[in-house]
Design a protein around this motif. Structure first.
Motif, PDB file in Angstrom:
ATOM      1  N   ARG A 135      82.782  71.819  55.819  1.00  0.00           N
ATOM      2  CA  ARG A 135      81.919  71.886  54.624  1.00  0.00           C
ATOM      3  C   ARG A 135      81.047  70.639  54.548  1.00  0.00           C
ATOM      4  O   ARG A 135      81.538  69.515  54.556  1.00  0.00           O
ATOM      5  CB  ARG A 135      82.782  72.027  53.365  1.00  0.00           C
ATOM      6  CG  ARG A 135      81.969  72.236  52.099  1.00  0.00           C
ATOM      7  CD  ARG A 135      82.862  72.627  50.940  1.00  0.00           C
ATOM      8  NE  ARG A 135      83.582  73.866  51.236  1.00  0.00           N
ATOM      9  CZ  ARG A 135      84.826  74.107  50.839  1.00  0.00           C
ATOM     10  NH1 ARG A 135      85.482  73.222  50.142  1.00  0.00           N
ATOM     11  NH2 ARG A 135      85.400  75.245  51.150  1.00  0.00           N
ATOM     12  N   GLU A 150      75.091  71.901  45.702  1.00  0.00           N
ATOM     13  CA  GLU A 150      75.881  72.559  44.664  1.00  0.00           C
ATOM     14  C   GLU A 150      77.234  72.978  45.245  1.00  0.00           C
ATOM     15  O   GLU A 150      78.272  72.812  44.612  1.00  0.00           O
ATOM     16  CB  GLU A 150      75.096  73.785  44.209  1.00  0.00           C
ATOM     17  CG  GLU A 150      75.489  74.354  42.877  1.00  0.00           C
ATOM     18  CD  GLU A 150      74.595  75.527  42.513  1.00  0.00           C
ATOM     19  OE1 GLU A 150      73.383  75.491  42.813  1.00  0.00           O
ATOM     20  OE2 GLU A 150      75.129  76.505  41.949  1.00  0.00           O
ATOM     21  N   ILE A 151      77.196  73.506  46.469  1.00  0.00           N
ATOM     22  CA  ILE A 151      78.438  73.922  47.108  1.00  0.00           C
ATOM     23  C   ILE A 151      79.327  72.708  47.372  1.00  0.00           C
ATOM     24  O   ILE A 151      80.548  72.798  47.337  1.00  0.00           O
ATOM     25  CB  ILE A 151      78.125  74.724  48.391  1.00  0.00           C
ATOM     26  CG1 ILE A 151      77.554  76.093  47.993  1.00  0.00           C
ATOM     27  CG2 ILE A 151      79.360  74.881  49.277  1.00  0.00           C
ATOM     28  CD1 ILE A 151      77.019  76.919  49.126  1.00  0.00           C
ATOM     29  N   LEU A 152      78.699  71.556  47.584  1.00  0.00           N
ATOM     30  CA  LEU A 152      79.471  70.327  47.813  1.00  0.00           C
ATOM     31  C   LEU A 152      79.863  69.641  46.504  1.00  0.00           C
ATOM     32  O   LEU A 152      80.360  68.515  46.511  1.00  0.00           O
ATOM     33  CB  LEU A 152      78.657  69.348  48.656  1.00  0.00           C
ATOM     34  CG  LEU A 152      78.464  69.719  50.122  1.00  0.00           C
ATOM     35  CD1 LEU A 152      77.587  68.700  50.802  1.00  0.00           C
ATOM     36  CD2 LEU A 152      79.804  69.823  50.832  1.00  0.00           C
ATOM     37  N   ASP A 153      79.590  70.313  45.368  1.00  0.00           N
ATOM     38  CA  ASP A 153      79.952  69.764  44.052  1.00  0.00           C
ATOM     39  C   ASP A 153      79.242  68.466  43.697  1.00  0.00           C
ATOM     40  O   ASP A 153      79.777  67.636  42.965  1.00  0.00           O
ATOM     41  CB  ASP A 153      81.478  69.518  43.956  1.00  0.00           C
ATOM     42  CG  ASP A 153      82.214  70.817  43.682  1.00  0.00           C
ATOM     43  OD1 ASP A 153      81.657  71.645  42.950  1.00  0.00           O
ATOM     44  OD2 ASP A 153      83.323  70.990  44.215  1.00  0.00           O
ATOM     45  N   LYS A 192      76.699  66.351  41.582  1.00  0.00           N
ATOM     46  CA  LYS A 192      76.212  66.511  40.200  1.00  0.00           C
ATOM     47  C   LYS A 192      74.784  67.018  40.180  1.00  0.00           C
ATOM     48  O   LYS A 192      73.957  66.606  40.980  1.00  0.00           O
ATOM     49  CB  LYS A 192      76.270  65.168  39.455  1.00  0.00           C
ATOM     50  CG  LYS A 192      77.627  64.816  38.944  1.00  0.00           C
ATOM     51  CD  LYS A 192      77.511  64.183  37.535  1.00  0.00           C
ATOM     52  CE  LYS A 192      78.864  63.760  37.044  1.00  0.00           C
ATOM     53  NZ  LYS A 192      79.443  62.689  37.904  1.00  0.00           N
ATOM     54  N   ARG A 193      74.496  67.868  39.217  1.00  0.00           N
ATOM     55  CA  ARG A 193      73.207  68.525  39.142  1.00  0.00           C
ATOM     56  C   ARG A 193      72.001  67.560  39.200  1.00  0.00           C
ATOM     57  O   ARG A 193      71.095  67.742  39.998  1.00  0.00           O
ATOM     58  CB  ARG A 193      73.162  69.375  37.862  1.00  0.00           C
ATOM     59  CG  ARG A 193      71.873  70.116  37.612  1.00  0.00           C
ATOM     60  CD  ARG A 193      71.766  71.337  38.482  1.00  0.00           C
ATOM     61  NE  ARG A 193      70.351  71.686  38.656  1.00  0.00           N
ATOM     62  CZ  ARG A 193      69.917  72.704  39.392  1.00  0.00           C
ATOM     63  NH1 ARG A 193      70.761  73.470  40.036  1.00  0.00           N
ATOM     64  NH2 ARG A 193      68.653  72.956  39.482  1.00  0.00           N
ATOM     65  N   PRO A 248      81.178  77.602  51.442  1.00  0.00           N
ATOM     66  CA  PRO A 248      81.572  77.498  50.030  1.00  0.00           C
ATOM     67  C   PRO A 248      82.994  78.008  49.805  1.00  0.00           C
ATOM     68  O   PRO A 248      83.515  78.790  50.603  1.00  0.00           O
ATOM     69  CB  PRO A 248      80.587  78.449  49.345  1.00  0.00           C
ATOM     70  CG  PRO A 248      80.264  79.472  50.393  1.00  0.00           C
ATOM     71  CD  PRO A 248      80.334  78.758  51.723  1.00  0.00           C
ATOM     72  N   SER A 249      83.598  77.530  48.712  1.00  0.00           N
ATOM     73  CA  SER A 249      84.869  78.105  48.297  1.00  0.00           C
ATOM     74  C   SER A 249      84.582  79.521  47.790  1.00  0.00           C
ATOM     75  O   SER A 249      83.434  79.872  47.529  1.00  0.00           O
ATOM     76  CB  SER A 249      85.455  77.273  47.175  1.00  0.00           C
ATOM     77  OG  SER A 249      84.571  77.299  46.071  1.00  0.00           O
ATOM     78  N   TRP A 265      85.086  80.863  44.982  1.00  0.00           N
ATOM     79  CA  TRP A 265      84.506  80.862  43.639  1.00  0.00           C
ATOM     80  C   TRP A 265      83.026  80.508  43.671  1.00  0.00           C
ATOM     81  O   TRP A 265      82.202  81.125  43.006  1.00  0.00           O
ATOM     82  CB  TRP A 265      85.308  79.890  42.757  1.00  0.00           C
ATOM     83  CG  TRP A 265      84.640  79.515  41.482  1.00  0.00           C
ATOM     84  CD1 TRP A 265      84.275  78.267  41.079  1.00  0.00           C
ATOM     85  CD2 TRP A 265      84.246  80.397  40.415  1.00  0.00           C
ATOM     86  NE1 TRP A 265      83.673  78.327  39.853  1.00  0.00           N
ATOM     87  CE2 TRP A 265      83.639  79.620  39.421  1.00  0.00           C
ATOM     88  CE3 TRP A 265      84.339  81.783  40.228  1.00  0.00           C
ATOM     89  CZ2 TRP A 265      83.136  80.147  38.247  1.00  0.00           C
ATOM     90  CZ3 TRP A 265      83.826  82.329  39.064  1.00  0.00           C
ATOM     91  CH2 TRP A 265      83.249  81.520  38.077  1.00  0.00           C
ATOM     92  N   LYS A 266      82.674  79.501  44.540  1.00  0.00           N
ATOM     93  CA  LYS A 266      81.267  79.108  44.663  1.00  0.00           C
ATOM     94  C   LYS A 266      80.448  80.250  45.250  1.00  0.00           C
ATOM     95  O   LYS A 266      79.338  80.524  44.805  1.00  0.00           O
ATOM     96  CB  LYS A 266      81.147  77.873  45.554  1.00  0.00           C
ATOM     97  CG  LYS A 266      81.376  76.569  44.828  1.00  0.00           C
ATOM     98  CD  LYS A 266      80.097  76.076  44.165  1.00  0.00           C
ATOM     99  CE  LYS A 266      80.316  75.054  43.082  1.00  0.00           C
ATOM    100  NZ  LYS A 266      81.020  73.868  43.536  1.00  0.00           N
ATOM    101  N   ARG A 301      79.703  82.662  42.597  1.00  0.00           N
ATOM    102  CA  ARG A 301      78.697  82.207  41.644  1.00  0.00           C
ATOM    103  C   ARG A 301      77.291  82.153  42.225  1.00  0.00           C
ATOM    104  O   ARG A 301      76.343  82.607  41.601  1.00  0.00           O
ATOM    105  CB  ARG A 301      79.070  80.820  41.124  1.00  0.00           C
ATOM    106  CG  ARG A 301      79.667  80.874  39.744  1.00  0.00           C
ATOM    107  CD  ARG A 301      79.583  79.517  39.077  1.00  0.00           C
ATOM    108  NE  ARG A 301      78.360  78.813  39.427  1.00  0.00           N
ATOM    109  CZ  ARG A 301      78.270  77.491  39.541  1.00  0.00           C
ATOM    110  NH1 ARG A 301      79.327  76.748  39.360  1.00  0.00           N
ATOM    111  NH2 ARG A 301      77.130  76.928  39.843  1.00  0.00           N
TER     112      ARG A 301
END
Ligand SMILES: Nc1ncnc2c1ncn2[C@@H]1O[C@H](COP(=O)(O)OP(=O)(O)OP(=O)(O)O)[C@@H](O)[C@H]1O
Ligand SMILES: [Mg+2]
Lengths: 263, 257
Positions: A84, A111-114, A116-117, B160-161, B163-164, B167
């Motif tokens: 990832r 976004e997939i890597l979380d 922040k926006r 992605p997971s 859930w991702k 979404r």
């Protein structure tokens, strides 16, 4: 370079079952090669020789039938989560999400890597600007030209800062001038951040402009010829390599009559 | 003379209704009024229902039952459609069952509901859900399957997971299908609800229709029916507006105007 290779193919074979269920079709045949960190490797070959199949193996989208392939010692198909954010892919077509604006498409990987926006938007903005798309951040893909869309998709792959970039004929649907600019930009981006790239193409010129090393494939995907490129090489030297590649390519038989690939 | 296109569209859409209304009015001159009440009577009754709270509240009661049923069917349908979409092998187990359900008339469910359950509202909810569930599931499944393989592989390349993935790709892919499913099932549900209300409801459009039949009141029966039709039209317009807003990214061909 004495370090461990980054990417390793060892006798990798990929067979597809035929649609009529009678036997299998060998798309990649005992393919072996290695790629060092920081290299740009261009893969060249006639249509149908198995370049995309090799690419999908590398991207972990399909699993080898036999043989071993690893990236930094990990299996790209089995170790889904491990990679990832580590591999960025630019496809032949832009594959933008039509419901996302240019900037939101670039944000996708982050976004997939979380990430922040707000931070993701800053990064995406920077990449769009770098690729000459400032002012189009909020355009939807249908309002962009083909070249602009492809640039958005390049920004999307680069934005996650992957260690490895995989490109499957990303510029083949663009006009030559745009393609040339993007090629130069691509090499600059990869070299600047010391990434490793595998770049598939069926244009000899493109391979020679982009690659530090060129692998020429014969059907079913196996290496028929390999050349190291020197970016400072003179016209003479380049011409010699080009002639050699042309010769190797011309003896690859067309798919219809190639023997010994069906089993 | 040039018309505002919206006005023109409205007239085109109402042309058929106007012809029907005119024919009805003519019939009312020749037949007794208990068979063909004059249009103005029906209109007056329709308006009266809308402005009299005890009557309007019954329309809203029925509307609430429709929404509850559709929401239930939507949730259950999603719970069925998503695993079928992801693991196609489940399909051969569930699809025949849904097709079987689809063949059962609403009236049979009324009887089953009366025998099985006690509370009126629960019976109605059960009937609404079970009659709209198969269509909802199939429509959601279809829209899930229309997902682009290219976009799927592109998204998977970022690894992605689950859930991702849901979404960022699955939800946007199925939203147009969800809206269409709501539009279609709304009409179905509006027709089923009056039957469902026969299980002993003491209020609602179905209950009122039954009463008008006992009173032999044609104008009343029509006025209550029109409430349902109006309800469906209004909600459908709302869905169309939501659709326009959510799908605003879609290019519009200038030819299509
Ligand atoms: N999923 C599949 N199922 C069956 N056969 C496949 C599949 N994918 C590829 N092949 C076959 O494998 C061979 C190699 O295909 P591949 O797409 O890798 O070629 P390529 O070198 O990328 O060609 P091009 O330059 O035209 O993109 C082709 O003959 C193709 O028919
Ligand atoms: Mg290909």
């Amino acid at each position: 370079m004495a370090s461990e290779p980054l990417i390793r193919f060892r006798e990798v074979t990929k067979e597809f079952s035929r649609p009529d269920g009678k036997g299998t079709f060998v798309a990649v045949n005992r393919l072996s090669f290695e790629i060092e960190k920081g290299e740009i490797v261009a893969v060249l070959g006639k249509t149908g020789c198995g370049k995309s199949t090799m690419f999908n193996l590398l991207a972990g989208l399909i699993e080898p039938t036999s043989g071993m392939l690893d990236i930094t010692g990990h299996d790209p198909f089995k170790e889904f989560d491990f990679f990832r954010g580590k591999i960025g892919i630019v496809f032949q077509n832009d594959r933008l999400m039509p419901w996302r604006s240019a900037i939101d498409n670039v944000v996708l990987g982050l976004e997939i890597l979380d990430v922040k926006r707000e931070q993701a938007e800053v990064v995406a903005q920077r990449w769009l600007a770098r690729l000459g798309l400032s002012g189009h951040e909020h355009d939807y893909p249908h309002a962009l030209s083909g070249g602009m869309r492809q640039r958005v998709s390049i920004a999307r792959a680069f934005a996650v800062e992957p260690e490895i970039l995989l490109c499957d004929e990303p510029f083949s649907s663009l006009d030559e001038m745009t393609a040339r600019d993007l090629r130069a930009e691509f090499v600059r981006l990869v070299k600047q951040s010391n990434k490793t790239a595998v770049f598939i193409t069926h244009h000899i010129n493109e391979a020679m402009e982009i690659g530090d090393r060129i692998l020429v494939f014969h059907r079913p995907a196996r290496i028929a010829f390999e050349a190291r490129m020197d970016r400072e090489a003179g016209a003479e030297q380049r011409k010699t390599i080009e002639d050699k590649i042309l010769k190797v390519l011309s003896i690859d038989m067309p798919a219809a009559i190639a023997p010994g690939v069906e089993s | 003379m040039t018309f505002n296109p919206r006005v023109r569209q409205f007239f085109q859409a109402s042309a058929g209704t106007l012809v029907l209304v005119a024919a009805w009015q003519i019939a009312s001159y020749f037949f007794p009024h208990y068979l063909f009440p004059p249009v103005q009577d029906i209109f007056a009754r329709t308006v009266r229902i809308l402005v009299t709270w005890p009557e309007l509240s019954q329309v809203l009661e029925t509307a609430g039952r429709i929404f509850a049923g559709l929401t239930g069917a939507f949730i259950l349908g999603s719970l069925l459609a998503i695993p079928i979409g992801r693991y196609p092998r489940i399909e051969s187990y569930i699809t025949p069952f849904l097709v079987f359900l689809q063949g059962i008339p609403a009236l049979s469910w009324v009887i089953v509901a009366i025998i099985w359950f006690h509370g009126t509202e629960f019976r109605i909810l059960f009937i609404m859900v079970i009659t709209t569930l198969p269509a909802f599931t199939f429509q959601l499944l279809d829209s899930y399957r229309s997902m682009s393989k290219d976009l799927f592989e592109m998204t998977m390349s970022f690894r992605p997971s689950g859930w991702k993935l849901f979404r960022v790709l699955i939800v946007p892919t199925i939203v147009p299908g969800i809206l269409t499913a709501w539009k279609i099932n709304l009409g179905n549900a509006a027709r089923v609800v009056v039957v469902a209300e026969l299980v002993g409801a003491t209020g609602g459009v179905g209950y009122e229709l039954l009463r008008q039949q006992q009173l032999f009141d044609m104008a009343g029966a029509l006025a209550w029916t029109i409430q349902l039709v109006l309800f469906v039209l209004v909600v459908q317009q709302v869905i169309v507006m939501i659709e326009k807003w959510l799908l605003r990214y879609r290019p519009i061909s200038e030819r299509a105007a």
